[in-house]
Scaffold this motif. Structure first.
Motif, short mmCIF file in Angstrom:
data_model
loop_
_atom_site.label_atom_id
_atom_site.label_comp_id
_atom_site.label_asym_id
_atom_site.label_seq_id
_atom_site.Cartn_x
_atom_site.Cartn_y
_atom_site.Cartn_z
N ARG A 1 1.02 -1.19 0.18
CA ARG A 1 -0.24 -0.16 -0.18
C ARG A 1 0.75 1.02 -0.09
N CYS A 2 -0.01 2.40 -0.75
CA CYS A 2 0.97 3.15 -0.10
C CYS A 2 0.99 4.58 0.39
N VAL A 3 2.27 5.02 0.65
CA VAL A 3 2.22 5.95 1.35
C VAL A 3 1.09 7.31 1.75
N ASP A 4 0.08 7.73 2.19
CA ASP A 4 -0.90 8.68 1.24
C ASP A 4 -0.75 9.66 2.83
N VAL A 5 -1.54 11.30 2.28
CA VAL A 5 -2.09 11.80 3.43
C VAL A 5 -3.50 11.49 4.25
N ARG A 6 -3.85 11.70 4.80
CA ARG A 6 -4.97 11.28 6.15
C ARG A 6 -6.43 12.38 5.21
N ASP A 7 -7.02 11.84 4.95
CA ASP A 7 -8.32 12.93 4.03
C ASP A 7 -7.58 13.63 2.88
N ARG A 8 -6.59 13.50 2.35
CA ARG A 8 -5.91 13.89 1.37
C ARG A 8 -6.30 15.47 1.65
N ALA A 9 -5.36 16.14 3.07
CA ALA A 9 -5.31 17.13 3.62
C ALA A 9 -4.10 17.62 2.64
N THR A 10 -4.38 18.95 2.46
CA THR A 10 -2.55 19.40 2.12
C THR A 10 -2.22 20.63 2.84
N GLY A 11 -2.69 20.79 4.00
CA GLY A 11 -2.55 21.50 4.86
C GLY A 11 -1.12 21.07 6.02
N ASN A 12 -0.20 21.93 6.64
CA ASN A 12 0.76 21.62 7.78
C ASN A 12 -0.30 21.15 8.24
N GLY A 13 0.53 19.56 9.19
CA GLY A 13 0.30 18.86 9.92
C GLY A 13 -0.84 17.94 9.89
N GLY A 14 -0.90 18.00 8.48
CA GLY A 14 -2.16 16.34 7.61
C GLY A 14 -0.40 15.20 8.11
N LYS A 15 -1.58 14.14 8.49
CA LYS A 15 -1.17 13.06 8.92
C LYS A 15 -0.66 11.81 7.77
N LEU A 16 -0.25 10.89 8.15
CA LEU A 16 0.61 10.66 6.85
C LEU A 16 -0.36 9.12 7.47
N HIS A 17 -0.58 8.42 6.70
CA HIS A 17 -1.49 6.64 6.50
C HIS A 17 -1.03 5.75 5.67
N LEU A 18 -1.51 4.02 5.36
CA LEU A 18 -0.86 3.88 3.94
C LEU A 18 -2.82 3.64 3.32
N TRP A 19 -2.35 3.44 1.98
CA TRP A 19 -3.98 3.69 1.60
C TRP A 19 -3.72 2.57 0.24
N ASP A 20 -5.29 1.80 0.19
CA ASP A 20 -4.24 1.53 -0.98
C ASP A 20 -3.59 2.46 -2.69
N CYS A 21 -2.70 2.03 -3.31
CA CYS A 21 -2.75 2.76 -4.79
C CYS A 21 -3.54 2.76 -5.33
N THR A 22 -3.60 4.40 -5.71
CA THR A 22 -4.68 4.74 -6.40
C THR A 22 -4.22 5.61 -8.14
N GLY A 23 -3.32 6.51 -7.65
CA GLY A 23 -2.13 7.08 -8.70
C GLY A 23 -2.66 8.73 -8.23
N HIS A 24 -3.43 8.74 -7.87
CA HIS A 24 -3.76 9.91 -7.02
C HIS A 24 -2.53 10.82 -6.63
#
Length: 416
Positions: A385-408
């Protein structure tokens, strides 16, 4: 090949059928497979010689004989153009033939069949990379084609300590199934670690590409470009991983043996395996090593340790890119990604969607291994699974998590 060695009258291996694992194929909305760091072609044979041309012995040599090959096989391997030759249409043809049994002596008596087994042990070996062939396999009960590799130290450490990587095997009674397997100490013969893919039509009906992408601590199998199986040291139950040294390639068609069984009245001869090409590409460690910031395409921010405080369990985040140690990540040779003396880590060795990506003391656990693919996916190898940012947040402090790789773009990272 499963349960085999390159030495005549080698170990008689277990006759039990391998326990296979058939994996769900990648489809819309499912995880895209991680990509290895693959470089340019280092070796190839396109088999473009005129019809009747023998095998190029600057690339391939032959195993010869009828010793059963550790599996009670029934063929005698020759170096004759009757069994291995160019067809003039861009293919190597390996032919298994029914023979006069008085012509060839096998370990059990007179051989009824001849075939060929080509190998690069004396001409080419490589550690890591992409190994691929485009092949039209033969068919029929008792027919056993294979494209596979053995460790080049087999002469000194023996099999299975040398390691074996079976890129493609098919047995005639399973016309729609390809198997991929590794063998090593504690997981050999019938205990090999194996996966398979079953398709809708016999594989012998046409050409297919069979490949592995082999990196440190990771081997991934593909059929026609689609991943169907992967292994890493965590799959071995504590047994030793022996896939860290040069291997050589083998192409062959066996007849009979413990696993496929033996030809019967339905088996037609001759049977031919056509090989369009074999290509090997390099592994590029520079694609996954060195110190860098990791910048997200979606937000333009970088992977960061909160407050530059490397405590165990620190929840990794995105933050404005800067030059502090909290954003200086090193891709180590063991597959870990490190900063401030600690490792990127999926919380509690998790592999599920939503698993937090934290900072933890490096501990040798395979779940701490990540790869940055050429496509920009930062993939946890164990979870795929890919390293992603929870809720696709873009601001400082967005937390990393694993998620299916979607290409986003939220999952796309680049060195910065």
């Amino acid at each position: 090949m499963h349960r085999t060695t390159p030495v005549r009258r080698a170990l008689a291996l277990a006759t039990a059928a391998l326990t296979t694992l058939t994996l769900t194929l990648v489809g819309p909305g499912q995880a895209e497979p991680a990509q290895a760091a693959i470089g340019g072609i280092t070796w190839q044979d396109e088999f473009n010689a005129p019809a009747g041309t023998p095998v190029d012995q600057s690339k391939w040599r032959f195993d010869i004989g009828g010793g059963g090959w550790g599996n009670n096989e029934r063929q005698y391997y020759t170096s004759s153009t009757s069994n291995a030759v160019h067809d003039g249409q861009g293919n190597l043809v390996i032919t298994a033939r029914r023979e006069n049994p008085n012509n060839y002596q096998c370990h059990y008596g007179r051989c009824e069949y001849t075939s060929a087994r080509l190998l690069t042990a004396q001409t080419f070996t490589q550690t890591y990379g992409r190994f691929e062939a485009r092949i039209k396999i033969p068919r029929g009960q008792g027919i056993w084609p294979a494209f596979w590799m053995l460790g080049n130290d087999i002469g000194s450490v023996g099999w299975p300590n040398s390691g074996e990587i079976d890129i493609m095997e098919n047995i005639g009674r399973e016309p729609t199934t390809v198997h991929g397997t590794i063998h090593g100490p504690g997981y050999s013969g019938g205990g090999g670690i194996t996966g398979s893919r079953t398709v809708g039509a016999p594989l012998a009906d046409g050409f297919h590409t069979y490949r592995v992408d082999w990196e440190p601590n990771s081997i991934i199998w593909f059929l026609d470009g689609v991943e169907f199986f992967r292994v890493d040291p965590s799959r071995l139950g504590g047994n030793r991983w022996v896939f860290d040294h040069p291997f050589f390639m083998i192409l062959n068609v066996a007849v009979g043996g413990n696993w496929p069984g033996y030809p019967d009245a339905s088996t037609q001869f001759p049977q031919q395996m056509l090989v369009d090409y074999v290509r090997v590409s390099s592994y590029v460690p520079g694609g996954n090593t060195g110190t860098t910031r990791l910048r997200q395409a979606h937000s333009g921010r970088c992977v960061d340790i909160p407050s530059a405080n490397p405590v165990d369990g620190a929840k990794l985040q995105i933050w404005d890119c800067n030059t502090t140690a909290a954003q200086q990540w090193t891709f180590a040779s063991d597959g870990t990604v490190r900063a401030m003396g600690k490792c990127m880590d999926p919380a509690w060795a998790g592999t599920a969607n939503g698993t937090e990506v934290n900072l933890v003391t490096c501990n040798g656990n395979p779940v701490q291994r990540f790869t940055l693919s050429p496509a920009g996916d930062l993939v946890n190898i164990s979870a795929n699974r890919c390293v992603d940012v929870r809720d696709r947040a873009t601001g400082n402090g967005g937390k990393l998590h694993l998620w299916d790789c979607t290409g986003h773009a939220s999952q796309k990272w680049s060195r910065y």
